[in-house]
Design a protein around this motif. Structure first.
Motif: not given
Length: 287
Positions: A31-39, A45-53, A137-143
């Protein structure tokens, strides 16, 4: 931030849980014609180094999905690995009369075990001794490979509420726990993920109720191996990948820990409700 997966009109979506409602990420981005990821995988992949994304989604004009129109999916829908820690609270070890582990006790579950908040757990026909296990439960965010305890928590995307549901008669058939732990729908997970920057995993109230009656009540500060120790230990032997989940063990109060003459195993129609401080409430009905 609180992220969740849900079905709406039979389609799986990723959303953000807010006080105003559930922001449907895919519909909001479109709706906002954005290119942000949706999956989920692309966001990892985008938040691997920064959750502020993730804050960028809150700057868009939201499209909401109504909670009454959705079905909760597991908060992580398709992890590569589901790793579990057994015997991680002293009081639980004492009640089940097992030896204190010198290192974390590891077993696994599979994606077919996963189910979401408010879903049913279909009991397999060849077992009768069904039991609950409330778990962080822990969810891993990066390798993560061979990481130290000091840096381990920096590899976490977030945390969720889990139920390490078990069939004790299958679990105790032989020396391997797997069969009693890995039946279909034996890993309820939800209702959402709370990102790691909002949670101290070392001091969270955790409780389990069955049909409204308290059965377990403890705190994650009572873990033998805390989250950092678990991640560090596992990563020494197994490379952890973004989206992998780790059940961290259950406190005292399980049915298995009661005297045999007092054990009343779970049955069809029972409702198991697990609440962890700051992480929400996960509820499932047996059938």
């Amino acid at each position: 931030m609180r992220l969740l997966h849900f079905y709406e009109n039979r389609k799986l979506y990723l959303g953000i849980w807010t006080q105003k409602g559930i922001i449907n990420i895919a519909k909001t981005v479109a709706a906002n014609n954005s290119e942000l990821p949706t999956t989920w995988n692309d966001i990892l992949m985008q938040t691997e180094n920064n959750l502020l994304f993730l804050d960028q989604y809150l700057n868009l004009s939201p499209v909401f999905s109504q909670i009454e129109n959705i079905t909760f999916a597991p908060s992580v829908p398709n992890p590569e690995k589901i790793l579990c820690i057994g015997l991680n609270y002293d009081s639980h070890i004492k009640e089940v009369k097992l030896e204190h582990p010198k290192e974390p006790t590891i077993f696994s579950k599979y994606n077919t075990c996963l189910t979401g908040h408010n879903s049913s757990i279909h009991l397999p026909p060849n077992a009768i001794k069904f039991d609950y296990e409330a778990e962080l439960v822990i969810i891993i965010g990066k390798k993560a490979h061979n990481v130290s305890q000091a840096e381990a928590l920096s590899y976490v995307f977030g945390y969720s509420v889990g139920n390490d549901f078990s069939a004790r008669d299958l679990q105790m058939l032989n020396g391997q726990w797997l069969l009693g732990k890995a039946c279909d729908e034996f890993a309820p997970l939800g209702p959402y993920i709370v990102t790691a920057n909002e949670v101290n995993p070392n001091h969270l109230d955790i409780k389990c109720e069955v049909n409204g009656i308290m059965r377990q009540h403890s705190n994650t500060q009572n873990m033998i191996f805390n989250c950092a120790a678990i991640i560090s230990y596992l990563s020494t032997y197994i490379t952890l990948k973004p989206g992998d989940i780790i059940f961290t063990g259950t406190p005292e109060g399980v049915i298995l820990g009661e005297p045999e003459e007092k054990q009343q195993w779970l049955k069809s129609g029972d409702q198991v409700t697990i609440t962890i401080e700051k992480l929400g409430t996960l509820s499932n009905t047996l059938c």
